[in-house]
Write a protein that holds these residues in place. Sequence first.
Motif, PDB file in Angstrom:
ATOM      1  N   LEU A 218       2.069   6.177   5.324  1.00 41.09           N
ATOM      2  CA  LEU A 218       1.862   7.369   6.146  1.00 41.09           C
ATOM      3  C   LEU A 218       3.189   8.028   6.514  1.00 41.09           C
ATOM      4  O   LEU A 218       3.324   9.254   6.461  1.00 41.09           O
ATOM      5  CB  LEU A 218       1.124   6.949   7.409  1.00 41.09           C
ATOM      6  CG  LEU A 218       0.599   8.089   8.249  1.00 41.09           C
ATOM      7  CD1 LEU A 218      -0.563   8.723   7.541  1.00 41.09           C
ATOM      8  CD2 LEU A 218       0.162   7.571   9.599  1.00 41.09           C
ATOM      9  N   ILE A 219       4.172   7.190   6.856  1.00 42.98           N
ATOM     10  CA  ILE A 219       5.486   7.721   7.237  1.00 42.98           C
ATOM     11  C   ILE A 219       6.102   8.476   6.053  1.00 42.98           C
ATOM     12  O   ILE A 219       6.578   9.604   6.205  1.00 42.98           O
ATOM     13  CB  ILE A 219       6.413   6.572   7.699  1.00 42.98           C
ATOM     14  CG1 ILE A 219       5.908   5.997   9.026  1.00 42.98           C
ATOM     15  CG2 ILE A 219       7.845   7.047   7.836  1.00 42.98           C
ATOM     16  CD1 ILE A 219       6.637   4.751   9.457  1.00 42.98           C
TER      17      ILE A 219
ATOM     18  N   PHE B 209      11.121  -2.356   7.983  1.00 40.55           N
ATOM     19  CA  PHE B 209       9.707  -2.464   8.303  1.00 40.55           C
ATOM     20  C   PHE B 209       9.050  -3.739   7.777  1.00 40.55           C
ATOM     21  O   PHE B 209       8.104  -4.224   8.374  1.00 40.55           O
ATOM     22  CB  PHE B 209       8.942  -1.244   7.783  1.00 40.55           C
ATOM     23  CG  PHE B 209       9.408   0.050   8.400  1.00 40.55           C
ATOM     24  CD1 PHE B 209       9.627   0.139   9.761  1.00 40.55           C
ATOM     25  CD2 PHE B 209       9.632   1.165   7.612  1.00 40.55           C
ATOM     26  CE1 PHE B 209      10.060   1.317  10.337  1.00 40.55           C
ATOM     27  CE2 PHE B 209      10.066   2.355   8.180  1.00 40.55           C
ATOM     28  CZ  PHE B 209      10.280   2.428   9.548  1.00 40.55           C
TER      29      PHE B 209
ATOM     30  N   TYR C 198       0.086  -8.854   8.233  1.00 37.94           N
ATOM     31  CA  TYR C 198       0.844  -7.921   9.069  1.00 37.94           C
ATOM     32  C   TYR C 198       1.704  -6.995   8.217  1.00 37.94           C
ATOM     33  O   TYR C 198       1.850  -5.816   8.512  1.00 37.94           O
ATOM     34  CB  TYR C 198       1.712  -8.681  10.073  1.00 37.94           C
ATOM     35  CG  TYR C 198       0.912  -9.300  11.181  1.00 37.94           C
ATOM     36  CD1 TYR C 198       0.328  -8.505  12.158  1.00 37.94           C
ATOM     37  CD2 TYR C 198       0.717 -10.665  11.234  1.00 37.94           C
ATOM     38  CE1 TYR C 198      -0.422  -9.056  13.165  1.00 37.94           C
ATOM     39  CE2 TYR C 198      -0.045 -11.242  12.239  1.00 37.94           C
ATOM     40  CZ  TYR C 198      -0.612 -10.433  13.207  1.00 37.94           C
ATOM     41  OH  TYR C 198      -1.376 -10.975  14.195  1.00 37.94           O
TER      42      TYR C 198
ATOM     43  N   PHE D  91       0.804  -1.222   0.000  1.00 35.24           N
ATOM     44  CA  PHE D  91       0.000   0.000   0.000  1.00 35.24           C
ATOM     45  C   PHE D  91       0.835   1.269   0.000  1.00 35.24           C
ATOM     46  O   PHE D  91       0.296   2.356  -0.118  1.00 35.24           O
ATOM     47  CB  PHE D  91      -0.951   0.002   1.193  1.00 35.24           C
ATOM     48  CG  PHE D  91      -2.157  -0.829   0.958  1.00 35.24           C
ATOM     49  CD1 PHE D  91      -3.224  -0.303   0.253  1.00 35.24           C
ATOM     50  CD2 PHE D  91      -2.216  -2.137   1.373  1.00 35.24           C
ATOM     51  CE1 PHE D  91      -4.328  -1.076  -0.015  1.00 35.24           C
ATOM     52  CE2 PHE D  91      -3.324  -2.916   1.114  1.00 35.24           C
ATOM     53  CZ  PHE D  91      -4.383  -2.391   0.426  1.00 35.24           C
TER      54      PHE D  91
ATOM     55  N   ARG E 183       4.639   9.793   3.449  1.00 39.80           N
ATOM     56  CA  ARG E 183       3.928  11.019   3.101  1.00 39.80           C
ATOM     57  C   ARG E 183       4.206  12.132   4.097  1.00 39.80           C
ATOM     58  O   ARG E 183       4.437  13.274   3.721  1.00 39.80           O
ATOM     59  CB  ARG E 183       2.431  10.778   2.998  1.00 39.80           C
ATOM     60  CG  ARG E 183       1.770  11.810   2.120  1.00 39.80           C
ATOM     61  CD  ARG E 183       0.338  11.503   1.831  1.00 39.80           C
ATOM     62  NE  ARG E 183       0.063  10.087   2.017  1.00 39.80           N
ATOM     63  CZ  ARG E 183      -1.112   9.608   2.337  1.00 39.80           C
ATOM     64  NH1 ARG E 183      -2.125  10.413   2.505  1.00 39.80           N
ATOM     65  NH2 ARG E 183      -1.299   8.311   2.497  1.00 39.80           N
ATOM     66  N   SER E 184       4.217  11.784   5.402  1.00 41.11           N
ATOM     67  CA  SER E 184       4.440  12.869   6.363  1.00 41.11           C
ATOM     68  C   SER E 184       5.881  13.381   6.275  1.00 41.11           C
ATOM     69  O   SER E 184       6.114  14.572   6.470  1.00 41.11           O
ATOM     70  CB  SER E 184       4.075  12.431   7.778  1.00 41.11           C
ATOM     71  OG  SER E 184       4.619  11.189   8.069  1.00 41.11           O
ATOM     72  N   LEU E 185       6.834  12.487   5.942  1.00 38.30           N
ATOM     73  CA  LEU E 185       8.205  12.965   5.752  1.00 38.30           C
ATOM     74  C   LEU E 185       8.284  13.922   4.560  1.00 38.30           C
ATOM     75  O   LEU E 185       8.936  14.969   4.629  1.00 38.30           O
ATOM     76  CB  LEU E 185       9.153  11.784   5.531  1.00 38.30           C
ATOM     77  CG  LEU E 185       9.622  11.059   6.795  1.00 38.30           C
ATOM     78  CD1 LEU E 185      10.437   9.840   6.433  1.00 38.30           C
ATOM     79  CD2 LEU E 185      10.448  12.000   7.666  1.00 38.30           C
TER      80      LEU E 185
ATOM     81  N   PHE F 283       0.751   0.076   5.162  1.00 38.34           N
ATOM     82  CA  PHE F 283      -0.110   1.243   5.420  1.00 38.34           C
ATOM     83  C   PHE F 283       0.657   2.287   6.220  1.00 38.34           C
ATOM     84  O   PHE F 283       0.647   3.474   5.921  1.00 38.34           O
ATOM     85  CB  PHE F 283      -1.330   0.827   6.252  1.00 38.34           C
ATOM     86  CG  PHE F 283      -2.557   0.621   5.455  1.00 38.34           C
ATOM     87  CD1 PHE F 283      -3.241   1.697   4.929  1.00 38.34           C
ATOM     88  CD2 PHE F 283      -3.032  -0.656   5.221  1.00 38.34           C
ATOM     89  CE1 PHE F 283      -4.379   1.503   4.191  1.00 38.34           C
ATOM     90  CE2 PHE F 283      -4.165  -0.859   4.478  1.00 38.34           C
ATOM     91  CZ  PHE F 283      -4.848   0.213   3.966  1.00 38.34           C
ATOM     92  N   GLY F 284       1.310   1.789   7.272  1.00 41.17           N
ATOM     93  CA  GLY F 284       2.086   2.691   8.122  1.00 41.17           C
ATOM     94  C   GLY F 284       3.215   3.342   7.357  1.00 41.17           C
ATOM     95  O   GLY F 284       3.480   4.534   7.513  1.00 41.17           O
ATOM     96  N   VAL F 285       3.877   2.549   6.500  1.00 45.07           N
ATOM     97  CA  VAL F 285       4.982   3.105   5.716  1.00 45.07           C
ATOM     98  C   VAL F 285       4.455   4.198   4.785  1.00 45.07           C
ATOM     99  O   VAL F 285       5.092   5.249   4.621  1.00 45.07           O
ATOM    100  CB  VAL F 285       5.705   1.992   4.927  1.00 45.07           C
ATOM    101  CG1 VAL F 285       6.645   2.580   3.904  1.00 45.07           C
ATOM    102  CG2 VAL F 285       6.467   1.096   5.882  1.00 45.07           C
TER     103      VAL F 285
ATOM    104  N   VAL G 247       0.975  -6.128   5.211  1.00 42.22           N
ATOM    105  CA  VAL G 247       0.051  -5.187   4.571  1.00 42.22           C
ATOM    106  C   VAL G 247      -0.209  -4.005   5.509  1.00 42.22           C
ATOM    107  O   VAL G 247      -0.138  -2.840   5.104  1.00 42.22           O
ATOM    108  CB  VAL G 247      -1.277  -5.878   4.197  1.00 42.22           C
ATOM    109  CG1 VAL G 247      -2.256  -4.881   3.627  1.00 42.22           C
ATOM    110  CG2 VAL G 247      -1.031  -6.991   3.209  1.00 42.22           C
ATOM    111  N   ILE G 248      -0.478  -4.328   6.784  1.00 44.44           N
ATOM    112  CA  ILE G 248      -0.728  -3.259   7.754  1.00 44.44           C
ATOM    113  C   ILE G 248       0.515  -2.374   7.878  1.00 44.44           C
ATOM    114  O   ILE G 248       0.426  -1.148   7.894  1.00 44.44           O
ATOM    115  CB  ILE G 248      -1.126  -3.855   9.124  1.00 44.44           C
ATOM    116  CG1 ILE G 248      -2.388  -4.698   8.971  1.00 44.44           C
ATOM    117  CG2 ILE G 248      -1.366  -2.752  10.142  1.00 44.44           C
ATOM    118  CD1 ILE G 248      -2.763  -5.480  10.205  1.00 44.44           C
ATOM    119  N   ALA G 249       1.691  -3.031   7.934  1.00 42.84           N
ATOM    120  CA  ALA G 249       2.930  -2.252   8.035  1.00 42.84           C
ATOM    121  C   ALA G 249       3.082  -1.327   6.831  1.00 42.84           C
ATOM    122  O   ALA G 249       3.517  -0.180   6.974  1.00 42.84           O
ATOM    123  CB  ALA G 249       4.126  -3.185   8.141  1.00 42.84           C
TER     124      ALA G 249
END
Lengths: 313, 295
Positions: B105-106, B84, B95, B38, B108-110, B101-103, B97-99
């Motif tokens: 977000l990480i 990750f 798991y 993702f 994009r915010s960076l 998602f987090g990546v 896949v969920i990670a």
Amino acid sequence: MELAGLFFYLITFLTMAGIYAVLCLALNMQWGFGGLFNAGIAGFYAIGAYAAAIVTSAGSKSHVGGFDLPIIVGLVVAGIIAGLVGWAVARLCVRLKSDYLAIATIGIAEIIRLFIVNEEWLTNGSLGISHIPRPMEDWFVGKPAEIAFALFVWSLVLLTWFVAHRLYISPWGRVLRAIRDNEEAAESIGKDVQSFRTQTFVIGAIFMAVAGALSAHYFKYFSPDATEPILVTFLVWVMLIAGGSGNNKGAILGALVVWGIWSMTEILTSMLPDGMTTRSSYIRMLLIGLFLQFVLQRYRSGLLPERAPKLRI
Amino acid sequence: MMDFINYYFIPGLTLGSIYALGAVGISMIFGILRFAHFAHGDLMTVGAYAALTAVWTLGIPALAAIPIGIVFTCAVALFTDRFFYKPLRDLPTIYTVIASFGVALILRSLIQLVWGTESQVYETGFQKPIILFDVLRIATRHIQIIAATFVIAILLHLFLTYTRTGKSMRAVADDPALASIAGLDPEKIVRWTWIIGASLAAIAGIFVGLDTDVHTNLGWNMLLPMFAAALLGGIGRPLGAIAGGLIIGMAEEICTFPVFGEELISPSYKSAVAFVMMVGLLLFRPQGLFKGRVL
């Protein structure tokens, strides 16, 4: 900060955490019990918020609605609409494997968002719906109203928890966990896998809509911005995994803890030098993203791991 | 008719080329690492912004900045995989896949932290379209994007068919157990999967910036059509993903073509087209058009 100020900060905190707790319990029904990866929480949340807003708010010239009905009717309508949408989605998608289901549900949330932004006659488009009433507004004003609303939210959290708990310990919940852990085995003893999955998806969708309705009443204004997937879908996932998926108390605890961390990062980033404050929300996103990675690698089963109820023979 | 080609067919082909490049990585990661990545859209965004920095600091045109974007994006992809995804590789793939998602977000915010949230462009000013045979209008950037995708598709085909690494990648995508018995080094194949996927994502991201503008949601907004393209082409079939991307891109543009004065679908619902195609496909032909894997 004075004690009274701190107290009302706590009330605000509990109200928001309560709304997230309902979302988190709803996701636990879908993912924790049924193993259904719903990445479109924001969609059902938005359906609930808009349904409640349109049904309960007073008239407006710019869009349909203004039925001015009681809050409870709004909650029921929100649940029914989200349940129907959830049913349609589930009928199509629950047979998909988890990764595919995640992609499909993201798509559904996206279509719901497109619908809300574009169908201005119904939702007032990107301007959003305002003047949404709050329950018990006539009886309390000012600070007591905040307390009354927090109690209202937490009574719904309790209701949701009760439903989730009863479902979890029931034979129905046992079949669902069996399907989650071994689909073929459950099917071989004659359980209708698709039907069980559809049911839990629909129940989860209904409670997600209830949470949406609650936040519409709380903010008294709702626009498509509030359905940002990061703030809704992602945060709820972090909450459930950190709290312990499969455990209803864990879901509530996860909502409280993660919302606590989220609020704390707000305090921390507000202390940054002036030049950085405009970017503080990105730092918060970054921190919560890293927090998820940490939880996934170290505390996968969460603060309160799942414990199957004892069999009574 | 010419209106159809100029304003629907060519832009559709351009959009399709961008989807195609992104979908190759998604399809290969899905086929070889077995999870839905993702954060792939956000890898595109990383590439677009890395190139933007090169354009700003070195004063080179965006096309010349592609190698810089590729190197940076590959580094980011290998880094995220190491820290990750790799720790979760032995667990159920959900798991990871969920990670991812987090990546997403990480990353994009960076990007938002480093480059801000304003939309940027590689070069300002209006590009005059090239007019062929008096009636065919085509923008230079569209020619560049379509031609580059065509060349990349051929190179990818040659790589997968004739090189040892390419062959082992296909072997792992087809049957991981057999491939590991045959003694193929899984870590090396994983590394190459990321390098190819991230390179093509970077190119796709830069092309989006070339075609429209560079903004922080650029990749995320394209994730869904790219997944649709990967599924359409069949998971683990990189060339299928290219075909899928072209089909989805064209379908999105052509759906808004007015027939008898009525648009088939309102342009605001354009992005729903990919989704509807994807769900239909998952239900009726989950292996995709080109016999991919069903995971």
